[in-house]
Design an enzyme around this catalytic site. Structure first.
Site, short mmCIF file in Angstrom:
data_model
loop_
_atom_site.label_atom_id
_atom_site.label_comp_id
_atom_site.label_asym_id
_atom_site.label_seq_id
_atom_site.Cartn_x
_atom_site.Cartn_y
_atom_site.Cartn_z
CB CYS A 148 -1.09 -0.11 1.30
SG CYS A 148 -1.77 -1.72 1.64
CG HIS B 62 -3.02 4.33 4.69
ND1 HIS B 62 -2.45 4.19 3.63
CD2 HIS B 62 -2.19 2.39 5.44
CE1 HIS B 62 -2.30 2.81 3.25
NE2 HIS B 62 -2.64 2.05 3.86
CG HIS C 263 -6.69 1.06 0.32
ND1 HIS C 263 -5.39 1.74 -0.15
CD2 HIS C 263 -5.70 -0.24 1.50
CE1 HIS C 263 -4.61 1.13 -0.26
NE2 HIS C 263 -4.73 0.00 0.97
#
Lengths: 399, 335
Positions: A160, A293, A328
């Site tokens: 990520c 995040h 995401h």
């Protein structure tokens, strides 16, 4: 000693909330989320797991950049965003050293996973075209060659945090005088492989996610691509364009705690933020906004929240997660959120954390939940924390 | 560019000679066109409980990392920068297979978790307790080189530190079949392995090292053109090398690339390292690690047909499909 800052001269963005930077900006301002049922991805879970899907078929994506629709979807998403980013500069940049820094986690898996069942029964089954672009680097190569990036092209893959790391490396090479221009960021497409993988970890929300909410249930996967066009002073001058903002700090650190979970105190998160601030020569009090995040998982938001409090104390600046809009986007997240941060810096606008309702017990601060306009945004800290304990933070500053 | 490479660690088809030992004398023979690694007794590097849960790629990477660190007397590096073109293939396939057989239901996470490309680098960080900078490069036949560029960029900003770097790739039955279908192994044999070493801006105080003064690449051009570009860059910084570490194989599609080196440096011995590693995207990492091991023991693998270099420059001249690289190294002999 740096030759020049890495200035942000342009952006390319493609997510569930819009096919380019301008339309994504519109959605961000309007509070329009792109989370919903998958309609293009064929999966057992299509009615159960909401996603941030880009509502464009592979053919439609290909048409945006003139790419071949047979490419893996990740390459098509990447090419569309690179097209937006690079088009304004391609001609003016003649003679300059240009690099392409991309990242992805899924490579050509969308094609491979459809090819695999028949192959499993018969090793000669199926078309070579279905798997020859499986590897992450092949996806980058397709896009690099399409746009003629001959001087340097590379691919990173750190889950990520991947595209935040692309931006970091690109900035370093411009600062070191090794390149004049860099298109840096990443892309990732939805795939059954990833959706099922995350599902086995039990961190997917069956409803649209609620990052940094006390009742949060998990994340929604998304797809897309986000790229910055970074330029040295010399390149800005030759292309005759202004600096929108610049990359003032960056750092990567490792949590070294667990393969998929963050340490409770967010050690890696803290180190990344701390070092990025130090690199930028800034104090925590200089930060105008944190792009979290903020995936919406119990673990990330708690660790990230605590790490922020450890660094900022009681003076946490406005902070929001834009993943409530886009989902995401994994390997694209760092790049997508870098573009969103650029919008915030250039328009003095901060975007809310959609669907937030209840405060988290383990931290004292609340995320930003409304659109803020006309705020003086000077320095933004953008976080991207991934599997393998990989933690990256970038600092973007107004020019 | 100026970086010192030292403290090699490998898991590959040819076991590194132990202290004062020598390389196995017989040439390595591929079986069914593949040359798999000879796996060491991992328990000297990895606790049995951890080993049980590791895939081959992770075992290879962790062991090679530990070998390198132990050789330098370090518990952990300050940072990590690793290259792998294909990542963790075995776990990727395990998860894909289950997903297919079970129609996306009742799946378990282990294989998925281990399939991500930065799993090896993440595991090394976990097991050595390294909180530092940690990146994984996945750019085809230049993955090792790009990891090294990143290591150098990091070291420029953190001069006193040490970065563990190198490359690895694994070979599975399926990856062999698919790459063969794609024409990757035309007339040559497939390999796998992990080749790691430490990178720092200062030479180590003991043990041999290689000083990297140039790292050049060409990509997506024909072999002859790649050679022209790279030769020009090399000649700007180096005279005639003492040794060429050559990535040439029996795949004659790239002969023009190697012929150009032969024409430029006809008297220079050329060690064809892929005779002992097989062909894979990050094979060059094993070649360079074995070069360091050769300097440690004073002799090179028999299938290199060259003497161990004691002084002078070495050029690494390598390709993997249409990715070409040239490394300019000079020998630092601290024995």
């Amino acid at each position: 000693m740096i030759h020049s800052h890495a200035h942000i001269a342009g952006t390319g963005l493609l997510t569930a909330i819009g096919p380019d930077t301008a339309s994504c900006f519109e959605s961000l301002r309007n509070g329009s989320s792109g989370i919903g049922p998958a309609t293009l991805l064929s999966t057992h879970w299509k009615d159960e797991l909401p996603v941030g899907e880009v509502k464009l078929s592979n053919e439609a994506l290909a048409a945006l950049s003139g790419a071949d629709p047979q490419w893996p979807r990740t390459a098509l998403l990447s090419a569309a965003a690179v097209h937006e980013a690079w088009q304004p500069f391609a001609e003016a940049a003649q003679g300059l050293r240009c690099g392409f820094f991309s990242a992805n986690t899924v490579g050509g898996m969308d094609l491979t996973e459809s090819f695999y069942p028949a192959f499993r029964q018969d090793p000669l089954a199926g078309n070579n075209a279905s798997f020859i672009n499986h590897e992450c680097g092949a996806v980058t190569e397709l896009v690099a060659r399409h746009f003629g990036f001959r001087d340097f092209a590379t691919t990173l893959s750190t889950a990520c945090s991947s595209s935040a790391n692309s931006i970091m490396m690109a900035a370093q090479m411009i600062e070191a005088g090794l390149l004049d221009i860099a298109v840096a960021g990443g892309a990732d497409a939805l795939s059954r492989f990833t959706l099922n993988g995350f599902n086995t970890l039990m961190i997917l929300d069956r409803q649209p996610c609620q990052p940094f909410d006390g009742q949060r249930r998990g994340l929604n996967l998304g797809e897309g691509a986000g790229y910055l066009v970074l330029m040295s002073d010399k390149a800005l001058a030759q292309c005759g364009v202004p600096s929108l903002a610049y990359v003032s700090g960056y750092a990567n650190a490792n949590d070294a705690y667990h393969q998929t979970a963050s340490s409770p105190e967010g050690t890696g998160n803290q180190l990344a933020m701390q070092h990025a601030l130090a690199q930028a020569g800034l104090q925590s009090s200089d930060i105008s906004y944190i792009n979290l995040h903020g995936t919406g998982t119990a673990n990330n938001d708690s660790s990230e929240g605590k790490a922020i409090e450890a660094l900022f104390g009681t003076a946490v600046p406005p902070a929001s997660s834009t993943k409530a809009y886009t989902g995401h986007t994994l390997g694209a997240a760092g790049g997508v959120e870098a573009v969103i941060s650029t919008l915030s810096l250039t328009h003095n606008i901060l975007f809310p954390t959609l669907r937030w309702q209840t405060p988290m017990e383990e931290i004292s601060f609340r995320p930003l939940t409304e659109l803020l306009t006309g705020v003086p945004v000077q320095h933004i800290l953008s976080n991207s924390f991934g599997f393998g304990g990989n933690c990256s933070s970038l600092v973007f500053s107004k020019s | 560019m100026n970086v010192f490479l030292h403290a090699p660690g490998t898991v590959c088809a040819a076991s590194a000679p132990g202290n004062g030992g020598s390389w196995q004398s017989e040439a390595l023979l591929p079986d069914n066109n593949r040359l798999p690694v000879v796996e060491p007794d991992y328990t000297q590097f990895i606790a049995p409980m951890q080993l049980r849960r590791m895939s081959k790629a992770v075992r290879m990477g962790v062991a090679a990392a530990r070998m390198s660190l132990t050789g330098a007397g370090l518990e952990r590096p300050d940072a990590l920068s690793i290259g792998t073109a294909m990542g963790c293939l075995q776990d990727t396939e395990v998860f894909l297979a289950k997903m297919t057989e079970q129609n996306e239901q009742m799946l378990t996470p282990t294989a998925f978790i281990q399939s991500t490309h930065n799993t090896v680098a993440g595991q090394i960080a976990l097991l050595t307790g390294c909180n530092g900078h940690n990146l994984t490069y996945v750019h085809r036949g230049l993955s090792t080189e790009h990891a090294l560029i990143n290591a150098w960029l990091y070291l420029k900003q953190h001069p006193g530190e040490t970065v563990l770097t190198g490359g690895l790739d694994e070979l599975t039955a399926s990856s062999y079949t698919l790459m063969e279908r794609a024409g990757v192994y035309a007339d040559t044999f497939a390999g796998e392995g992990a080749g790691f070493f430490l990178a720092s801006l200062e030479a180590p105080t003991k043990g041999p090292a290689l000083q990297l003064t140039g790292l050049f690449q060409a990509d997506g051009v024909d072999p002859a053109e790649a050679a022209v570009v790279l030769l020009q860059r090399v000649k700007e910084i180096s005279g005639t090398p003492q040794l060429i570490l050559s990535g040439q194989t029996t795949d004659n599609r790239y002969d023009d690339f190697y012929a150009a080196a032969e024409e430029q440096w006809p008297e220079v011995p050329k060690a064809q390292f892929k005779n002992g590693t097989g062909e894979f995207a990050t094979a060059v990492s094993v070649g360079v690690a074995q070069l360091l091991q050769s300097m440690q023991t004073g002799n090179c693998p028999s299938w290199w047909n060259v003497l161990s270099p004691r002084t002078g420059n070495i050029v690494v001249w390598n390709n993997y499909l249409d990715c070409y690289s040239c490394w300019v190294l000079s020998v630092v002999d601290n024995l």
